[in-house]
Structures are given as structure tokens and as C-alpha cells.
Scaffold this active site. Sequence first.
Site, PDB file in Angstrom:
ATOM      1  N   THR A  26       2.123  -1.044  -3.964  1.00  0.00           N
ATOM      2  CA  THR A  26       2.381   0.220  -4.657  1.00  0.00           C
ATOM      3  C   THR A  26       3.096   0.018  -5.989  1.00  0.00           C
ATOM      4  O   THR A  26       2.810   0.732  -6.968  1.00  0.00           O
ATOM      5  CB  THR A  26       3.189   1.163  -3.745  1.00  0.00           C
TER       6      THR A  26
ATOM      7  N   MET B 293      -5.350  -4.655  -1.943  1.00  0.00           N
ATOM      8  CA  MET B 293      -5.666  -3.314  -2.471  1.00  0.00           C
ATOM      9  C   MET B 293      -7.096  -3.180  -2.985  1.00  0.00           C
ATOM     10  O   MET B 293      -7.342  -3.030  -4.184  1.00  0.00           O
ATOM     11  CB  MET B 293      -4.683  -2.925  -3.581  1.00  0.00           C
ATOM     12  N   ALA B 294      -8.056  -3.205  -2.074  1.00  0.00           N
ATOM     13  CA  ALA B 294      -9.464  -3.057  -2.452  1.00  0.00           C
ATOM     14  C   ALA B 294      -9.679  -1.770  -3.234  1.00  0.00           C
ATOM     15  O   ALA B 294      -9.222  -0.699  -2.832  1.00  0.00           O
ATOM     16  CB  ALA B 294     -10.345  -3.057  -1.205  1.00  0.00           C
TER      17      ALA B 294
ATOM     18  N   HIS C 269      -5.198   1.484   3.558  1.00  0.00           N
ATOM     19  CA  HIS C 269      -5.706   1.590   4.925  1.00  0.00           C
ATOM     20  C   HIS C 269      -4.801   0.896   5.936  1.00  0.00           C
ATOM     21  O   HIS C 269      -4.393  -0.245   5.742  1.00  0.00           O
ATOM     22  CB  HIS C 269      -7.123   1.018   4.999  1.00  0.00           C
TER      23      HIS C 269
END
Length: 375
Positions: free
Chosen positions: A262, A21-22, A199
Site C-alpha cells: 500500500t 500487487m498484480a 486479494h
Amino acid sequence: MSKPSLLKKLNLKYPIFQSPMAGVSTPEMASAVAAAGGLGALPLATLDFTQDSVTAFEKLDKLVEATGTNAVNLNFFCHEVESPPSQVQADNWKALYRNVIADAKFKQVIDSTKFANGNISFKEIERDQDKLAKLVDKLKSIKPSIISFHFGIPSNNIIDELKKIALVFATATSLQEARHLKSNGIDGIILQGIEAGGHRGQFIDTFQPHLDEDLSTQALFHKVKQSLANDGIYLVPAGGITSPNSVKYYLNQGADAVQIGTAFLATPESSSSKFFTKYSGEESTVMTALVSGKPARCVRTPFIDDVVQKNQFPLSDLPPYGYAYDAYKKLKGELGANGGAGEDIGFYLAGQNHFQLRKGKSTSEVMQELTRELA
């Protein structure tokens, strides 16, 4: 082909990977996941190892030091190298955002936006053998548990070199991509279903998104497992896994681990916690490439609706990934620095099951809940 347990191979208590999760995950999140028995992750796409400056290496050292352990997944983006945008692409981007940002006083900010490559592909590093060797030496000194790639993979020679340091994983969104990764010697595959936030890791038929089968995590996992079950490769589903039951389901079905992102978005260790602790949870998500230049699942907000509805240009006539994303981030920063535009232009990446977020819980507490069925 039999394979050793991934848990034993990585010395983990629980087969749970934190998604890199950049822009969202932090060393504190990775540290908390590791302390709770899982595998934390550090995204490195924003570190430019192609420059002569030692800054990127210093930042990498600080990230690992802040995490408190080298038993992490170091994640690189590996998309095709993009060229700087043409004048037409740059002008189209500015025209789009002039239509989206209503406050006239920010038109000058939009017009003066400069384009730079904000997300460095590992393929760029491979073009300079000296810099590549320096990065490989740094990775040897760190000795991470996993080195992983999103949007594709490096050359076979580099994969072989990295496998001497750590397990090498990469993302697949289809059976075709999974077979490609297996044939190129990857140790494990992150199977990213369409539910996943962030992404989309698609790297085959990238420029023909209509060919994406949009497989759910469950369908993708079972399809790949059926095809590659006896090939000795680790399979880690990702996307829509936010509850103890969903974790247990995939492990019972033969997954070697699961990757979760998430579920951690509202924790204090998340860079997006300010937004996700306040939102209702009833918002939908949408996949769009118009903000960053590549398809990404995000929360649907008035800003995202405006970008999608007011855009008049095909994606090829806008700046490519890296450049578009960098320009958007600069614009967002400028609007904040100038007192705000009176509207939220945030790009909040999240999976479809974001409504199951545990607000008010830390990463450690979320891990305790996710692993409660795994004693």
C-alpha cells in the site's frame, strides 16, 4: 532450528519485500525497490503459460529485462482450477452490472461481455507436464531470488524442484495455513493480516469465509511465530505496514523481513497512481468478492457500494474467480473506450492504512523513508 539470515541469503541491504500487487506494481517499481536495497516483485498471474504460444514466456523475459535485475520475487497464483461460468452465472453477472451501470447506452456492452479465465493458476500449468517443464526451465534460466505463491501451493514434487532454483515462499492468513505450508517444505511464509490490501490469500476453508478468523497482521505474526519459532522457516508479516516505526516493530519482534504494498500505491511507478494521488485519503476500505470472485480489500467508492447493495445473488451463483475478474476488466475497458459511463467503476485495491500514503513521492523516496530507522 537455526537458519541463516534472510538478508544474507538474498543479498539485500534492507529486509523489505515489495508486494507483488498484480495489476498495480510494475517493473519500474520492482527496479526502484531493488535499487534502494529491498526485494522487488513481479506478479505473473495474468501470463498464461498453459498455451502453446511463446507469448507468455516473451512477456516474462521483457518484465525481467525491464526490471534490470533477476533478484526479484516472481509471484504465481495457485488457487484451485475453476470451470467456466454456467449460463445462469453469466446471466446473473450481467443482470448485476445492468443494475449498477446507470447509463442505458452501455447495456449492450454489458450484454455482449464474454467470459474467459484472466488469472491462470499454477495448478493449471501442473496439469501439462510439457508446459510445466518448459516453465521450470525458464525459471532456472532467470534464477530469481524468490518464487512465491498466493491462494495455495503446488505439489510437493514441484516445490522441491523450485527450491533448487530459488527460495520458495507462500501466503498464509491463519496458523492452520502456516502449519500446512511448513509441513509441505515452504522456505518462508508471507503472513497476510486482515489489514492488507488486495486479494486475501486464504486457501483453507476458501468456500467458508465465515471461518476466517480475520487475524490482524500483528496477531497472526505472533501466533505463527510462537508456534513455528524453532522450525527454521522465514516469517514475513504483511498488511498495515506503511511507516518506519511499523517496519522497525516487526523486525524487532523477530520478523525476517516485512512485505509492503500500500505504501507504494501513489508513486509514479504504480499503475494506480492516478487515482491515489487525487483521492482524499479519508475513504474507508471494504473486503468484497463481488468484483473479482475472491475476497479483496479495496477503497470503498460509490461503484463498490452499488455493487454490494444491488447484488441479489450468492457468490456461488456468479462467475468464479478469474472469469468474473476478466469480465469486469473487459467491461471497464469497454466503458473507457466508449467515452466513459460518466462514473468511475474502478476497483482500487488498498490496505486499511492507505491514508498514510506519501503523495508526490517516488518508490525510491518511499523506500528511503521506510528504511530510515534501519541503518
